[in-house]
Motif scaffolding. Structure first.
Motif, PDB file in Angstrom:
ATOM      1  N   TYR A  52       0.829  -1.205   0.000  1.00 20.22           N
ATOM      2  CA  TYR A  52       0.000   0.000   0.000  1.00 20.22           C
ATOM      3  C   TYR A  52       0.861   1.251   0.000  1.00 20.22           C
ATOM      4  O   TYR A  52       1.883   1.316   0.676  1.00 20.22           O
ATOM      5  CB  TYR A  52      -0.910   0.002   1.231  1.00 20.22           C
ATOM      6  N   ASN A  53       0.402   2.227  -0.752  1.00 20.16           N
ATOM      7  CA  ASN A  53       1.123   3.485  -0.863  1.00 20.16           C
ATOM      8  C   ASN A  53       0.103   4.602  -0.641  1.00 20.16           C
ATOM      9  O   ASN A  53      -0.985   4.554  -1.220  1.00 20.16           O
ATOM     10  CB  ASN A  53       1.710   3.562  -2.285  1.00 20.16           C
ATOM     11  N   THR A  54       0.436   5.577   0.179  1.00 20.57           N
ATOM     12  CA  THR A  54      -0.558   6.632   0.444  1.00 20.57           C
ATOM     13  C   THR A  54      -0.922   7.379  -0.837  1.00 20.57           C
ATOM     14  O   THR A  54      -2.002   7.957  -0.932  1.00 20.57           O
ATOM     15  CB  THR A  54      -0.027   7.643   1.491  1.00 20.57           C
ATOM     16  N   GLY A  55      -0.028   7.348  -1.803  1.00 16.32           N
ATOM     17  CA  GLY A  55      -0.333   7.988  -3.081  1.00 16.32           C
ATOM     18  C   GLY A  55      -1.445   7.283  -3.848  1.00 16.32           C
ATOM     19  O   GLY A  55      -2.044   7.869  -4.748  1.00 16.32           O
ATOM     20  N   ASP A  56      -1.734   6.018  -3.484  1.00 13.04           N
ATOM     21  CA  ASP A  56      -2.757   5.262  -4.215  1.00 13.04           C
ATOM     22  C   ASP A  56      -4.124   5.956  -4.149  1.00 13.04           C
ATOM     23  O   ASP A  56      -4.872   5.962  -5.139  1.00 13.04           O
ATOM     24  CB  ASP A  56      -2.883   3.839  -3.639  1.00 13.04           C
ATOM     25  N   VAL A  57      -4.447   6.519  -2.981  1.00 12.48           N
ATOM     26  CA  VAL A  57      -5.741   7.190  -2.839  1.00 12.48           C
ATOM     27  C   VAL A  57      -5.762   8.475  -3.666  1.00 12.48           C
ATOM     28  O   VAL A  57      -6.781   8.817  -4.279  1.00 12.48           O
ATOM     29  CB  VAL A  57      -6.069   7.472  -1.350  1.00 12.48           C
ATOM     30  N   ASP A  58      -4.620   9.160  -3.712  1.00 11.65           N
ATOM     31  CA  ASP A  58      -4.544  10.378  -4.530  1.00 11.65           C
ATOM     32  C   ASP A  58      -4.752  10.055  -6.013  1.00 11.65           C
ATOM     33  O   ASP A  58      -5.496  10.746  -6.715  1.00 11.65           O
ATOM     34  CB  ASP A  58      -3.180  11.060  -4.344  1.00 11.65           C
ATOM     35  N   GLU A  59      -4.121   8.988  -6.461  1.00 11.09           N
ATOM     36  CA  GLU A  59      -4.280   8.584  -7.859  1.00 11.09           C
ATOM     37  C   GLU A  59      -5.733   8.193  -8.140  1.00 11.09           C
ATOM     38  O   GLU A  59      -6.286   8.511  -9.193  1.00 11.09           O
ATOM     39  CB  GLU A  59      -3.370   7.388  -8.182  1.00 11.09           C
ATOM     40  N   ARG A  60      -6.306   7.497  -7.170  1.00  8.70           N
ATOM     41  CA  ARG A  60      -7.684   7.029  -7.304  1.00  8.70           C
ATOM     42  C   ARG A  60      -8.664   8.176  -7.557  1.00  8.70           C
ATOM     43  O   ARG A  60      -9.639   8.028  -8.302  1.00  8.70           O
ATOM     44  CB  ARG A  60      -8.037   6.292  -6.006  1.00  8.70           C
ATOM     45  N   LYS A  61      -8.373   9.320  -6.941  1.00 10.13           N
ATOM     46  CA  LYS A  61      -9.255  10.473  -7.112  1.00 10.13           C
ATOM     47  C   LYS A  61      -9.220  10.997  -8.549  1.00 10.13           C
ATOM     48  O   LYS A  61     -10.082  11.758  -8.960  1.00 10.13           O
ATOM     49  CB  LYS A  61      -8.856  11.588  -6.142  1.00 10.13           C
ATOM     50  N   LEU A  62      -8.199  10.614  -9.267  1.00 18.87           N
ATOM     51  CA  LEU A  62      -8.060  11.084 -10.656  1.00 18.87           C
ATOM     52  C   LEU A  62      -8.567  10.045 -11.659  1.00 18.87           C
ATOM     53  O   LEU A  62      -8.196  10.068 -12.832  1.00 18.87           O
ATOM     54  CB  LEU A  62      -6.590  11.412 -10.935  1.00 18.87           C
ATOM     55  N   TRP A  63      -9.386   9.122 -11.187  1.00 20.65           N
ATOM     56  CA  TRP A  63      -9.871   8.025 -12.038  1.00 20.65           C
ATOM     57  C   TRP A  63     -10.385   8.497 -13.402  1.00 20.65           C
ATOM     58  O   TRP A  63      -9.985   7.948 -14.446  1.00 20.65           O
ATOM     59  CB  TRP A  63     -10.951   7.223 -11.289  1.00 20.65           C
ATOM     60  N   PRO A  64     -11.267   9.515 -13.444  1.00 23.81           N
ATOM     61  CA  PRO A  64     -11.774   9.939 -14.772  1.00 23.81           C
ATOM     62  C   PRO A  64     -10.658  10.418 -15.700  1.00 23.81           C
ATOM     63  O   PRO A  64     -10.674  10.109 -16.892  1.00 23.81           O
ATOM     64  CB  PRO A  64     -12.737  11.083 -14.426  1.00 23.81           C
ATOM     65  N   ALA A  65      -9.686  11.129 -15.137  1.00 23.18           N
ATOM     66  CA  ALA A  65      -8.590  11.627 -15.980  1.00 23.18           C
ATOM     67  C   ALA A  65      -7.740  10.465 -16.497  1.00 23.18           C
ATOM     68  O   ALA A  65      -7.307  10.469 -17.654  1.00 23.18           O
ATOM     69  CB  ALA A  65      -7.725  12.603 -15.181  1.00 23.18           C
ATOM     70  N   TYR A  66      -7.517   9.467 -15.638  1.00 22.39           N
ATOM     71  CA  TYR A  66      -6.761   8.295 -16.093  1.00 22.39           C
ATOM     72  C   TYR A  66      -7.531   7.525 -17.162  1.00 22.39           C
ATOM     73  O   TYR A  66      -6.966   7.033 -18.133  1.00 22.39           O
ATOM     74  CB  TYR A  66      -6.405   7.379 -14.915  1.00 22.39           C
ATOM     75  N   THR A  67      -8.829   7.415 -16.961  1.00 21.96           N
ATOM     76  CA  THR A  67      -9.645   6.712 -17.957  1.00 21.96           C
ATOM     77  C   THR A  67      -9.512   7.391 -19.325  1.00 21.96           C
ATOM     78  O   THR A  67      -9.308   6.732 -20.346  1.00 21.96           O
ATOM     79  CB  THR A  67     -11.119   6.686 -17.507  1.00 21.96           C
TER      80      THR A  67
END
Lengths: 288, 288
Positions: B209-224
């Motif tokens: 687990y990396n605390t950055g994972d939640v930050d990345e998760r918030k950008l789901w639409p942009a990653y999609t």
């Protein structure tokens, strides 16, 4: 299996049992068909190997995890032996039980001119496992005191100096957290003949055959002498040699894999503790 | 199994079935829980994966053997997907069925300053598989049009140029005998939440687990959006993208492994013919 594990533990493990004692080495006193530490049949040996997989993978993952956090430790398995002794077989059947992501496998061929210019240990250093990894060498720096000595690829004073250079190098590795396991896969010349014959008889194995194999085979006594010198002169307490009786492929695979498992167990890597606050992260995640 | 194989063959194989068609890509039209090409249960899926092992290893060895003689061909499996999509799981459970000697696995992290100076494809070229090898990339040059785009790590004209650079690069690979398989492991945001939660709940998984994972998760639409652009703009006939529904781990592992097997079969590597006279060698060996 339970009985065997207990009996090995009584003796301090298979690793202790197969370690080459300090002092002169006479390979003719090692039985190439023996199966020390294992009393079952071939089929039982194959099954015993498969049964090591889950535990081995678990320990491997712990070491890998440790390396991803602060750990600096790694394992380096060095495989040496005459042609057909089964270096590739050990990797396929033993190392193949583990997660390939945690393995760094290097097969050393004849050095290129560029490699030679950099000194015989340069390419070895390039191939060392990183933190948390299990490195496997199919041949190694020992070729530089084996074929180099037997074939006079360098002058005697040059190869003669290399034993001390290897000892310094391996002591440095140990100090840097590398646990060294050096396995000599010991076969008889009769068994080699059978295996070379099998490669010639089977067209799907022709690619493994090299006409130089027969030439090397004729130098068996010289290679034996060179191996004995290497096993005697480079056998420090932190870089032990093990003789693996290897006329029986199933025993060879089981033995090397068992030694690897024992080594991981003795390193006893712990799952890293979180470097973040778990409750905080649970709340952050829940809010997404 | 036999029935499934036949039905896949009718459709031109699982690879053809999972290939992303040319044109605009809308990932919301791909079901992350689907199991195309497989109609069995989870347990049957796990068993089907294990059953691929023997055939996969055999084809892998043929490719490896070809590479040891004159062959120049190799395979490169590129794994991309959001955090927890299972890139490591595919390697462990799918690639883990093969001989690790024939695998070259590279996990790409954030590039170092030295790597950045050399251009984004430099480190990728360093990691390419040699002849006869199966290369596996856990993340790849696509990060340079994914996180680099989403996180503005470089200016838009820079990442925008990269699609064409990637297409040129991949065309060059194909011309050099590299068969490319690019797999997007497609999970839903709900499934990712479950998996991140599981990592937080289990102390033996905290290291993943990396605390950055939640930050990345918030950008789901942009990653999609960034994935859709990559899948659309870098989808040449010799470097196809496949979308692997990955909410079901067992299906994901089976599907990628099946695609790898189909690819090896279509390459159809032959056992190399002897580059020596077999009878002469038999006589030479017999004389030793």
């Amino acid at each position: 299996m339970a009985k065997q594990k207990k009996s090995q533990a009584d003796k301090g493990g298979l690793l202790e049992q197969l370690k080459v004692p300090q002092g002169p080495v006479d390979l003719s006193t090692y039985d190439t068909r023996a199966t020390p530490g294992f009393t079952g049949t071939k089929d039982e040996g194959k099954l015993a190997l498969e049964n090591l997989g889950a535990e081995l993978s678990d320990w491997q993952e712990r070491l890998f995890a440790e390396g991803r956090q602060d750990g600096q430790r790694s394992v380096l398995l060095v495989l040496q032996g005459m042609d057909t002794s089964g270096k590739g077989g050990v990797i396929r059947h033993g190392a193949g039980l583990m997660d390939p992501q945690g393995l760094k496998i290097t097969s050393f061929k004849a050095p290129t001119p560029a490699e030679k210019r950099r000194g015989f240990l340069w390419r070895i250093r390039q191939a060392l496992p990183g933190a948390g990894m299990i490195g496997i060498f199919d041949r190694s720096h020992y070729e530089d005191v084996l074929i180099a000595r037997v074939r006079n690829l360098v002058a005697p004073p040059v190869w003669n100096r290399r034993y001390a250079q290897i000892n310094d190098f391996e002591a440095e590795l140990a100090a840097n957290g590398v646990t060294l396991l050096k396995c000599f896969l010991h076969i008889s010349p009769e068994e080699q003949k059978v295996r070379l014959q099998a490669r010639l008889d089977d067209p799907t194995k022709h690619w493994k055959y090299n006409t130089g194999d027969v030439d090397e085979r004729k130098l068996w006594p010289a290679y034996t002498e060179a191996y004995e010198a290497a096993l005697e002169r480079c056998n420090g307490p932190e870089a032990p040699w093990l003789v693996i009786p290897s006329d029986r492929k199933w025993y060879r695979n089981w033995a090397v894999t068992t030694i690897l498992l024992e080594t991981l167990q003795s390193l006893n890597p712990e799952w890293p503790t979180a470097d973040f606050d778990v409750d905080t992260e649970k709340k952050r995640l829940a809010a997404t």
